[in-house]
Design a protein around this motif. Structure first.
Motif, PDB file in Angstrom:
ATOM      1  N   MET A  23       0.836  -1.211   0.000  1.00  0.00           N
ATOM      2  CA  MET A  23       0.000   0.000   0.000  1.00  0.00           C
ATOM      3  C   MET A  23       0.870   1.260   0.000  1.00  0.00           C
ATOM      4  O   MET A  23       0.574   2.218  -0.719  1.00  0.00           O
ATOM      5  CB  MET A  23      -0.939   0.004   1.206  1.00  0.00           C
ATOM      6  CG  MET A  23      -2.041  -1.023   1.086  1.00  0.00           C
ATOM      7  SD  MET A  23      -3.104  -1.038   2.533  1.00  0.00           S
ATOM      8  CE  MET A  23      -4.190   0.304   2.126  1.00  0.00           C
ATOM      9  N   GLN A  24       1.933   1.259   0.789  1.00  0.00           N
ATOM     10  CA  GLN A  24       2.829   2.415   0.833  1.00  0.00           C
ATOM     11  C   GLN A  24       3.514   2.633  -0.509  1.00  0.00           C
ATOM     12  O   GLN A  24       3.670   3.776  -0.952  1.00  0.00           O
ATOM     13  CB  GLN A  24       3.883   2.236   1.943  1.00  0.00           C
ATOM     14  CG  GLN A  24       3.307   2.342   3.331  1.00  0.00           C
ATOM     15  CD  GLN A  24       4.274   1.874   4.412  1.00  0.00           C
ATOM     16  OE1 GLN A  24       5.116   1.001   4.192  1.00  0.00           O
ATOM     17  NE2 GLN A  24       4.127   2.449   5.605  1.00  0.00           N
ATOM     18  N   LEU A  30       1.798   6.750  -6.862  1.00  0.00           N
ATOM     19  CA  LEU A  30       0.750   7.688  -7.278  1.00  0.00           C
ATOM     20  C   LEU A  30       1.175   9.131  -7.043  1.00  0.00           C
ATOM     21  O   LEU A  30       0.959   9.998  -7.899  1.00  0.00           O
ATOM     22  CB  LEU A  30      -0.554   7.407  -6.528  1.00  0.00           C
ATOM     23  CG  LEU A  30      -1.309   6.145  -6.926  1.00  0.00           C
ATOM     24  CD1 LEU A  30      -2.454   5.883  -5.966  1.00  0.00           C
ATOM     25  CD2 LEU A  30      -1.810   6.231  -8.357  1.00  0.00           C
ATOM     26  N   LEU A  31       1.782   9.404  -5.879  1.00  0.00           N
ATOM     27  CA  LEU A  31       2.185  10.765  -5.529  1.00  0.00           C
ATOM     28  C   LEU A  31       3.391  11.261  -6.322  1.00  0.00           C
ATOM     29  O   LEU A  31       3.439  12.434  -6.705  1.00  0.00           O
ATOM     30  CB  LEU A  31       2.504  10.855  -4.033  1.00  0.00           C
ATOM     31  CG  LEU A  31       1.304  10.800  -3.096  1.00  0.00           C
ATOM     32  CD1 LEU A  31       1.766  10.581  -1.655  1.00  0.00           C
ATOM     33  CD2 LEU A  31       0.474  12.058  -3.209  1.00  0.00           C
ATOM     34  N   ARG A  69      -8.645  10.390  -5.509  1.00  0.00           N
ATOM     35  CA  ARG A  69      -9.540   9.573  -4.690  1.00  0.00           C
ATOM     36  C   ARG A  69      -8.756   8.382  -4.102  1.00  0.00           C
ATOM     37  O   ARG A  69      -8.863   8.077  -2.916  1.00  0.00           O
ATOM     38  CB  ARG A  69     -10.712   9.089  -5.546  1.00  0.00           C
ATOM     39  CG  ARG A  69     -11.930   8.724  -4.784  1.00  0.00           C
ATOM     40  CD  ARG A  69     -13.190   8.457  -5.613  1.00  0.00           C
ATOM     41  NE  ARG A  69     -13.071   8.308  -7.041  1.00  0.00           N
ATOM     42  CZ  ARG A  69     -13.385   9.255  -7.943  1.00  0.00           C
ATOM     43  NH1 ARG A  69     -13.844  10.426  -7.549  1.00  0.00           N
ATOM     44  NH2 ARG A  69     -13.270   9.033  -9.228  1.00  0.00           N
ATOM     45  N   ARG A  70      -7.947   7.737  -4.933  1.00  0.00           N
ATOM     46  CA  ARG A  70      -7.153   6.591  -4.485  1.00  0.00           C
ATOM     47  C   ARG A  70      -6.091   7.035  -3.467  1.00  0.00           C
ATOM     48  O   ARG A  70      -5.854   6.330  -2.474  1.00  0.00           O
ATOM     49  CB  ARG A  70      -6.499   5.894  -5.683  1.00  0.00           C
ATOM     50  CG  ARG A  70      -5.731   4.650  -5.331  1.00  0.00           C
ATOM     51  CD  ARG A  70      -6.626   3.515  -4.925  1.00  0.00           C
ATOM     52  NE  ARG A  70      -5.827   2.325  -4.633  1.00  0.00           N
ATOM     53  CZ  ARG A  70      -6.229   1.308  -3.929  1.00  0.00           C
ATOM     54  NH1 ARG A  70      -7.471   1.287  -3.453  1.00  0.00           N
ATOM     55  NH2 ARG A  70      -5.456   0.290  -3.693  1.00  0.00           N
ATOM     56  N   ILE A  71      -5.490   8.191  -3.688  1.00  0.00           N
ATOM     57  CA  ILE A  71      -4.501   8.725  -2.744  1.00  0.00           C
ATOM     58  C   ILE A  71      -5.151   8.966  -1.380  1.00  0.00           C
ATOM     59  O   ILE A  71      -4.584   8.604  -0.342  1.00  0.00           O
ATOM     60  CB  ILE A  71      -3.852  10.014  -3.285  1.00  0.00           C
ATOM     61  CG1 ILE A  71      -2.882   9.672  -4.424  1.00  0.00           C
ATOM     62  CG2 ILE A  71      -3.134  10.788  -2.181  1.00  0.00           C
ATOM     63  CD1 ILE A  71      -2.347  10.889  -5.180  1.00  0.00           C
ATOM     64  N   THR A  75      -4.020   6.902   1.861  1.00  0.00           N
ATOM     65  CA  THR A  75      -3.466   7.693   2.968  1.00  0.00           C
ATOM     66  C   THR A  75      -4.184   7.361   4.264  1.00  0.00           C
ATOM     67  O   THR A  75      -3.549   7.114   5.301  1.00  0.00           O
ATOM     68  CB  THR A  75      -3.566   9.204   2.658  1.00  0.00           C
ATOM     69  OG1 THR A  75      -2.799   9.469   1.478  1.00  0.00           O
ATOM     70  CG2 THR A  75      -3.036  10.038   3.809  1.00  0.00           C
ATOM     71  N   ARG A  76      -5.504   7.316   4.213  1.00  0.00           N
ATOM     72  CA  ARG A  76      -6.273   6.971   5.421  1.00  0.00           C
ATOM     73  C   ARG A  76      -5.948   5.562   5.891  1.00  0.00           C
ATOM     74  O   ARG A  76      -5.761   5.320   7.087  1.00  0.00           O
ATOM     75  CB  ARG A  76      -7.776   7.088   5.157  1.00  0.00           C
ATOM     76  CG  ARG A  76      -8.310   8.506   5.257  1.00  0.00           C
ATOM     77  CD  ARG A  76      -9.833   8.539   5.291  1.00  0.00           C
ATOM     78  NE  ARG A  76     -10.468   7.853   4.181  1.00  0.00           N
ATOM     79  CZ  ARG A  76     -10.756   8.412   3.003  1.00  0.00           C
ATOM     80  NH1 ARG A  76     -10.470   9.675   2.786  1.00  0.00           N
ATOM     81  NH2 ARG A  76     -11.332   7.713   2.051  1.00  0.00           N
ATOM     82  N   ARG A  77      -5.886   4.617   4.960  1.00  0.00           N
ATOM     83  CA  ARG A  77      -5.614   3.224   5.317  1.00  0.00           C
ATOM     84  C   ARG A  77      -4.228   3.069   5.937  1.00  0.00           C
ATOM     85  O   ARG A  77      -4.070   2.396   6.953  1.00  0.00           O
ATOM     86  CB  ARG A  77      -5.729   2.316   4.097  1.00  0.00           C
ATOM     87  CG  ARG A  77      -7.150   2.126   3.642  1.00  0.00           C
ATOM     88  CD  ARG A  77      -7.949   1.478   4.723  1.00  0.00           C
ATOM     89  NE  ARG A  77      -8.823   0.499   4.176  1.00  0.00           N
ATOM     90  CZ  ARG A  77     -10.033   0.247   4.638  1.00  0.00           C
ATOM     91  NH1 ARG A  77     -10.495   0.904   5.676  1.00  0.00           N
ATOM     92  NH2 ARG A  77     -10.764  -0.670   4.086  1.00  0.00           N
ATOM     93  N   VAL A  78      -3.229   3.685   5.323  1.00  0.00           N
ATOM     94  CA  VAL A  78      -1.857   3.580   5.833  1.00  0.00           C
ATOM     95  C   VAL A  78      -1.737   4.246   7.200  1.00  0.00           C
ATOM     96  O   VAL A  78      -1.126   3.697   8.118  1.00  0.00           O
ATOM     97  CB  VAL A  78      -0.844   4.161   4.817  1.00  0.00           C
ATOM     98  CG1 VAL A  78       0.522   4.347   5.434  1.00  0.00           C
ATOM     99  CG2 VAL A  78      -0.766   3.264   3.576  1.00  0.00           C
TER     100      VAL A  78
END
Length: 172
Positions: A23-24, A30-31, A69-71, A75-78
């Motif tokens: 995930m990271q 993406l970033l 949206r995916r970011i 971000t919330r999940r990580v």
């Protein structure tokens, strides 16, 4: 103890070190790569004028919204993830997060599943979410325990055949 919910919904946040790393890495890509590339394309397309008729601009803006949206999701999940290393599980005689469990059903069909986080489970690889009904039924069980599973086909009884965890890293 890993794999036991304290009632606060923490189980939904459990993730293996490998799952968190994936995930990271996606978030970083993406970033640092995808979003800047799309921003560059949108800027170039905007400079060409006539935005309502500009396919590159329209598609780029749409893709940018999807990436953003995916970011936000990642971000919330990580940020909220609870990293649990199954290799460090002390009680290896019971089913907890990260266990690979073999069980047999009433028709002598053997199934092997690994119980991991909801965001990382790949059913085609025999991985199931910690939140899945089968996982929840198996949690806390020991070899030889008989468990009632509620499946779309109905209720079935299974017996736990084996429980395994990854080997601890050397020096741990």
């Amino acid at each position: 103890m890993a794999g036991q919910d304290n009632g606060s919904g923490d189980l939904a946040r459990y993730i293996t070190p490998r799952g968190l790393r994936v995930m990271q890495e996606e978030l970083s890509r993406l970033l640092k790569v995808e979003r800047p590339s799309v921003v560059e394309t949108v800027s170039w397309a905007a400079g060409n004028g006539d935005r309502p008729e500009n396919g590159d601009y329209i598609y780029g803006k749409k893709r940018l919204r999807e990436i953003d949206r995916r970011i936000r999701f990642l971000t919330r999940r990580v940020e909220n993830a609870i990293e649990v290393d199954p290799a460090r599980q002390a009680r290896r005689d019971r089913v907890f997060f990260g266990a690979t469990v073999a069980y047999v059903d009433e028709n002598d069909r053997e199934t092997r599943v690994t119980i991991i986080g909801a965001d990382e489970a790949l059913s085609e690889q025999g991985e199931i979410s910690l939140l899945a009904p089968v996982a929840r039924a198996l949690l806390g069980r020991a070899v030889g325990d008989e468990v009632i599973l509620h499946t779309p086909r109905g209720t079935e009884q299974v017996e736990v055949l084996s429980i395994a965890y990854p080997a601890p890293a050397s020096g741990a």
